[in-house]
Design a protein around this motif. Sequence first.
Motif, short mmCIF file in Angstrom:
data_model
loop_
_atom_site.label_atom_id
_atom_site.label_comp_id
_atom_site.label_asym_id
_atom_site.label_seq_id
_atom_site.Cartn_x
_atom_site.Cartn_y
_atom_site.Cartn_z
N ARG A 1 0.84 -1.18 0.00
CA ARG A 1 0.00 0.00 0.00
C ARG A 1 0.89 1.25 0.00
N LEU A 2 0.43 2.31 -0.62
CA LEU A 2 1.20 3.56 -0.62
C LEU A 2 1.38 4.03 0.82
N GLY A 3 2.63 4.27 1.20
CA GLY A 3 2.96 4.69 2.56
C GLY A 3 3.37 3.54 3.47
N GLU A 4 3.09 2.30 3.06
CA GLU A 4 3.44 1.13 3.87
C GLU A 4 4.94 0.84 3.78
N VAL A 5 5.58 0.66 4.92
CA VAL A 5 7.02 0.35 4.96
C VAL A 5 7.21 -1.14 4.68
N LYS A 6 8.14 -1.45 3.78
CA LYS A 6 8.44 -2.83 3.40
C LYS A 6 9.94 -3.06 3.51
N THR A 7 10.32 -4.27 3.87
CA THR A 7 11.71 -4.69 3.87
C THR A 7 11.85 -5.84 2.89
N ILE A 8 12.79 -5.70 1.96
CA ILE A 8 13.07 -6.79 1.01
C ILE A 8 14.56 -7.12 1.11
N TYR A 9 14.91 -8.29 0.62
CA TYR A 9 16.29 -8.76 0.74
C TYR A 9 16.86 -9.15 -0.61
N TYR A 10 18.14 -8.83 -0.77
CA TYR A 10 18.93 -9.27 -1.91
C TYR A 10 19.99 -10.21 -1.37
N THR A 11 20.45 -11.13 -2.21
CA THR A 11 21.57 -12.01 -1.86
C THR A 11 22.70 -11.74 -2.85
#
Length: 194
Positions: A89-99
């Motif tokens: 959602r717009l404004g929602e904080v997300k954490t994603i990961y790269y390897t």
Amino acid sequence: MDSKPHKNQNAKIALFCAGLAVAMVGAAYACVPLYDLFCRVTGFDGRPITSAIPSDKVLDRKISVRFDANVAPALSWNFTAKNPEVELRLGEVKTIYYTVRNTGSTPETGIATYNVQPDLAGSYFVKIQCFCFTEQVLQPGEEREEAVVFYVDPDLVKDTSIGDLQSITLSYTFFPSRNGSPVAAASEPKQSKL
């Protein structure tokens, strides 16, 4: 006829020209960091904005964010996004990961740069934490997980140019690094082993 006034005038002109040349060289060196600062602050040229705090509002409107991972040919690294796309959602904080993994037989130093596509979305993509522009040294076979914490600014919906945008792509590229800056190619070509 007295030549002293002409000599003084010529000296002033020469000093002015020398000062102007020094100022132009200084401006040339300042252009890159100033342009980089401008892009980081405004999101111009697909550069995400950085912030230490999350958005103060979250909308129900959702957007898809894709994650692209690239490595310059001079590095023997594998680099992938653990999840190539998320919806938030717009404004929602997300954490994603790269390897990232060094598949070579020697230690290598790299640095990641990034951009956002479409370019206009850069001013609405806000990074709270990332691994970009941080020099990384990976030993042979070493693997790391790198996090990106972000949100898409809810003010995106107010932008008449891209307010109805359905997806954004965040693209990272690892380059060899020299003195904390990315370089297009390694200083010495790698020798293949026969």
